[in-house]
Design an enzyme around this catalytic site. Structure first.
Site, PDB file in Angstrom:
ATOM      1  N   CYS A 116      42.294  31.157  40.545  1.00 54.11           N
ATOM      2  CA  CYS A 116      42.691  31.140  39.140  1.00 54.11           C
ATOM      3  C   CYS A 116      42.054  29.951  38.415  1.00 54.11           C
ATOM      4  CB  CYS A 116      44.209  31.075  39.015  1.00 54.11           C
ATOM      5  SG  CYS A 116      44.792  31.022  37.296  1.00 54.11           S
ATOM      6  N   ARG A 249      39.946  44.810  37.111  1.00 52.81           N
ATOM      7  CA  ARG A 249      40.267  45.299  35.773  1.00 52.81           C
ATOM      8  C   ARG A 249      40.051  46.797  35.605  1.00 52.81           C
ATOM      9  NH1 ARG A 249      43.575  41.666  33.299  1.00 52.81           N
ATOM     10  NH2 ARG A 249      43.280  39.845  34.643  1.00 52.81           N
TER      11      ARG A 249
END
Length: 347
Positions: A116, A249
């Site tokens: 992240c 995604r």
């Protein structure tokens, strides 16, 4: 009491699923953990499309697990399995405490987020830990001490100042020696301090060849690849050079690309053969939740469903009907059925 998907699992099968672990190493395809996307509602939706693809939770900080509402954060339906809990922590003892608290929920694996790039977590956990392989090894070892379940790591190729293949290989070697059984590599650097998290998913160039080389150099390690993989054909190509493929995604914007996953990757019959059949199963689940008084966040539900008819004639009407009907129907189940009828009428 958890809602069930009766069209997929009987109550006894749900009990069995919760008690017995899955052999995670057998899963060549997975859907990436994505913040504000891969919650339990989305995961159940995906189980109406693919029964066998490995799923992940959203990233959950170890501190939230320790101090927050654990049932809300960690609870899930048995049908979601095989399921991996992804945690974020930069402290070995904190990570171990969080894993110990998660053990009663029967996740199949725990995953440490070392990818992240958000400024909000920079310096504490996430991609910044790529610069600290010894610390990551300590976290993995601490997690291993409190569970017999596998521990994996999702990480980048490197970060600013640590952008060599040599550093990447050392990171994998030292964390594997500490007990990490799988490494899921997003085949990009994370450029911290200059790019947003969204930009970090697209701007740093992809280097799939680094991941391939990692597998060649460390043949006994389980190395999986992630990063802008959008089709099952691409996944099959990457599997020629790696042990697994993670799709991110595209799995959210067009979930139906997984419709052929079970037959292609697992030689299994999928839970549904049409979008309509899958949605009716999902409506069954939503109805069960509503009957039990479980709340479902409207914006989350609509976001999960928005891409369900991606690429189909009538997809725009599907989305418009969902949003326009949000205040007109007493239940989400009725709204979904109404939108499905509208889409089918124009299609």
């Amino acid at each position: 009491m958890r809602a069930t998907l009766s069209h997929i699992l009987t109550p006894q099968q749900q009990i069995t699923l919760l008690r017995h672990p899955f052999p995670i190493a057998r899963y060549p395809l997975s859907i990436a953990p994505m913040m504000h996307c891969t919650d339990r509602i989305y995961r159940v939706l995906m189980r109406t499309i693919t029964r066998h693809t490995l799923l992940y939770t959203e990233m959950i900080s170890a501190a939230a697990i320790i101090h927050g509402d654990r049932e809300r954060l960690l609870g899930f339906d048995a049908v979601e399995r095989p399921l991996v809990l992804q945690i974020a922590s930069g402290d070995p003892e904190e990570a171990a405490q969080a894993i110990a608290l998660a053990e009663p929920y029967h996740y199949d694996e725990y995953n440490l987020n070392v990818g992240c790039p958000s400024k909000r977590v920079c310096g504490r956990f996430g991609a910044c830990l790529m610069a600290k392989p010894a610390q990551v090894a300590s976290i993995v070892a601490a997690m291993c001490r409190v569970t017999s379940r596998p521990i994996s790591i999702k990480h980048r190729l490197g970060i600013n100042g640590h952008e060599s293949y040599r550093h990447l290989r050392h990171f994998v070697e030292i964390s594997a020696a500490a007990g990490a059984t799988r490494h899921i590599v997003h085949a990009r650097m994370a450029w911290l301090g200059g790019l947003s998290p969204k930009e970090n998913r697209t701007v740093p160039p992809l280097h799939y060849e680094w991941v391939y080389r990692l597998k060649e150099d460390l043949p006994t390690a389980t190395i999986e690849i992630n990063g802008e993989i959008t089709t099952l054909i691409e996944a099959l190509q990457h599997l020629q050079h790696s042990d697994g493929v993670m799709i991110g995604r595209r799995a959210y914007s067009n979930p139906w690309i997984f419709a052929e996953t079970d037959s292609t990757f697992f030689d299994a019959v999928p839970p549904s053969t049409t979008r309509r059949e899958a949605l009716l199963q999902f409506v069954d689940y939503i109805t069960g939740r509503e009957q039990q008084g479980d709340t479902v966040a409207p914006h989350r539900l609509l976001a999960h469903l928005a891409g369900f008819f991606h690429g189909c004639h009538g997809s725009h009407l599907w989305r418009r009907t969902l949003h326009a009907g949000l205040r007109c129907y007493s239940s989400f189940a009725e709204l979904i059925l109404h939108a499905l009828h509208a889409q089918e009428t124009i299609a």
